[in-house]
Design a protein around this motif. Structure first.
Motif, mmCIF file in Angstrom:
data_model
loop_
_atom_site.group_PDB
_atom_site.id
_atom_site.type_symbol
_atom_site.label_atom_id
_atom_site.label_comp_id
_atom_site.label_asym_id
_atom_site.label_seq_id
_atom_site.Cartn_x
_atom_site.Cartn_y
_atom_site.Cartn_z
ATOM 1 N N ASN A 143 14.649 11.901 82.382
ATOM 2 C CA ASN A 143 14.582 11.321 83.673
ATOM 3 C C ASN A 143 14.879 9.862 83.615
ATOM 4 O OD1 ASN A 143 13.782 13.817 85.049
ATOM 5 N ND2 ASN A 143 11.813 13.358 84.737
ATOM 6 N N TRP A 145 15.609 7.736 80.066
ATOM 7 C CA TRP A 145 16.809 7.607 79.076
ATOM 8 C C TRP A 145 18.139 8.096 79.616
ATOM 9 C CZ3 TRP A 145 17.132 4.227 75.406
ATOM 10 C CH2 TRP A 145 18.198 4.449 74.341
ATOM 11 N N VAL A 146 18.260 9.195 79.638
ATOM 12 C CA VAL A 146 19.398 9.947 80.417
ATOM 13 C C VAL A 146 20.135 9.226 81.385
ATOM 14 C CG1 VAL A 146 20.732 11.967 80.819
ATOM 15 C CG2 VAL A 146 19.012 11.942 78.810
ATOM 16 N N GLU A 147 19.205 9.114 82.682
ATOM 17 C CA GLU A 147 19.697 8.473 83.786
ATOM 18 C C GLU A 147 19.988 7.160 83.751
ATOM 19 O OE1 GLU A 147 20.409 10.445 86.649
ATOM 20 O OE2 GLU A 147 19.954 12.193 85.438
ATOM 21 N N TYR A 148 19.435 6.185 83.151
ATOM 22 C CA TYR A 148 19.671 4.958 83.272
ATOM 23 C C TYR A 148 20.194 4.221 81.922
ATOM 24 C CZ TYR A 148 16.356 5.260 87.030
ATOM 25 O OH TYR A 148 15.624 5.710 88.283
ATOM 26 N N VAL A 150 22.024 6.617 78.949
ATOM 27 C CA VAL A 150 23.313 7.207 78.782
ATOM 28 C C VAL A 150 24.191 7.337 79.823
ATOM 29 C CG1 VAL A 150 23.983 9.385 78.277
ATOM 30 C CG2 VAL A 150 21.847 8.615 77.309
ATOM 31 N N LYS A 151 23.764 7.456 81.083
ATOM 32 C CA LYS A 151 24.709 7.508 82.031
ATOM 33 C C LYS A 151 25.350 6.186 82.838
ATOM 34 C CE LYS A 151 23.369 11.933 83.904
ATOM 35 N NZ LYS A 151 22.795 12.612 85.140
ATOM 36 N N ASN A 152 24.903 5.179 82.012
ATOM 37 C CA ASN A 152 25.383 3.717 82.494
ATOM 38 C C ASN A 152 26.631 3.463 81.677
ATOM 39 O OD1 ASN A 152 25.632 0.938 83.019
ATOM 40 N ND2 ASN A 152 23.591 0.420 82.218
ATOM 41 N N PRO A 153 27.641 3.295 82.689
ATOM 42 C CA PRO A 153 28.961 2.773 81.973
ATOM 43 C C PRO A 153 28.976 1.628 81.344
ATOM 44 C CG PRO A 153 28.950 2.767 84.243
ATOM 45 C CD PRO A 153 27.816 3.187 84.030
ATOM 46 N N SER A 155 26.894 0.562 79.121
ATOM 47 C CA SER A 155 25.749 0.589 78.096
ATOM 48 C C SER A 155 26.585 1.140 76.906
ATOM 49 C CB SER A 155 24.649 1.612 78.586
ATOM 50 O OG SER A 155 23.885 1.632 77.407
#
Length: 182
Positions: A143, A145-148, A150-153, A155
């Motif tokens: 909820n 790490w992946v959302e904020y 990994v999915k942040n372009p 990052s």
């Protein structure tokens, strides 16, 4: 039931600590009082005032203290990773590849461990009486790490020195999530 959470660490696949946060600072017990020895009052200031007159009420940490604190946090992260790495390898050798290292407990804390399929390693230090936090670490991974991150372009894929991990949404979400447990 609220629990005490001391700190949280994320290690990448290259064994580097890319994120750490502390909530509770355990202070060592005060030294026993001595009746015959007294020490003179310290002339060292407890904090320095910033040079900006627009913020007179805030204090800054002296550079020497912040550097020492950073070194201590880095050392703590290295010790935690070394301990987790050693225990995880021991569990795999003794129990086979199907067994997994989940947590260990001492008299002062309990370390909870979660490893992702991409070899990210999450470690959470809590009070010794805490129940298993494996689901909590999994929820942080899914909820937050992946959302904020990994999915942040913006990052990066590799987080050299924690670059890209320290974004406001991840930090606020993690803090809110952990404080909800406390």
């Amino acid at each position: 039931m609220p629990i005490q959470v001391y700190s949280f660490y994320i290690f990448d696949r290259h064994t580097e600590c890319i994120y750490s946060k502390q909530w509770q600072h355990r202070t060592p017990p005060p030294p026993p009082p001595t009746s015959s020895l007294t020490s003179p009052p310290s002339s060292r200031p407890t904090s320095q005032q910033p040079s900006h007159p627009s913020h007179p009420s805030t204090a800054t940490i002296p550079p020497a203290l912040s550097a020492a604190s950073k070194r201590r946090q880095d050392d703590d992260a290295k010790l935690i990773f070394g301990t987790v790495f050693s225990l995880r390898n021991m569990v795999r050798k003794l129990g086979g590849d199907d067994d997994a290292f989940l947590a260990y407990r001492t008299a002062h804390y309990k370390l909870h461990y979660y490893e992702t399929p991409t070899n990210l390693r999450f470690a959470l230090l809590t009070e010794p009486g805490a129940l298993s936090m494996r689901n909590v670490l999994h929820q942080i991974y899914i909820n937050l790490w992946v959302e904020y991150v990994v999915k942040n372009p913006l990052s990066p894929v590799e987080h050299k020195g924690g670059e890209g991990v320290r974004n406001e949404m991840f930090e606020m979400g993690l803090d809110k999530f952990i404080r909800g447990l406390m």
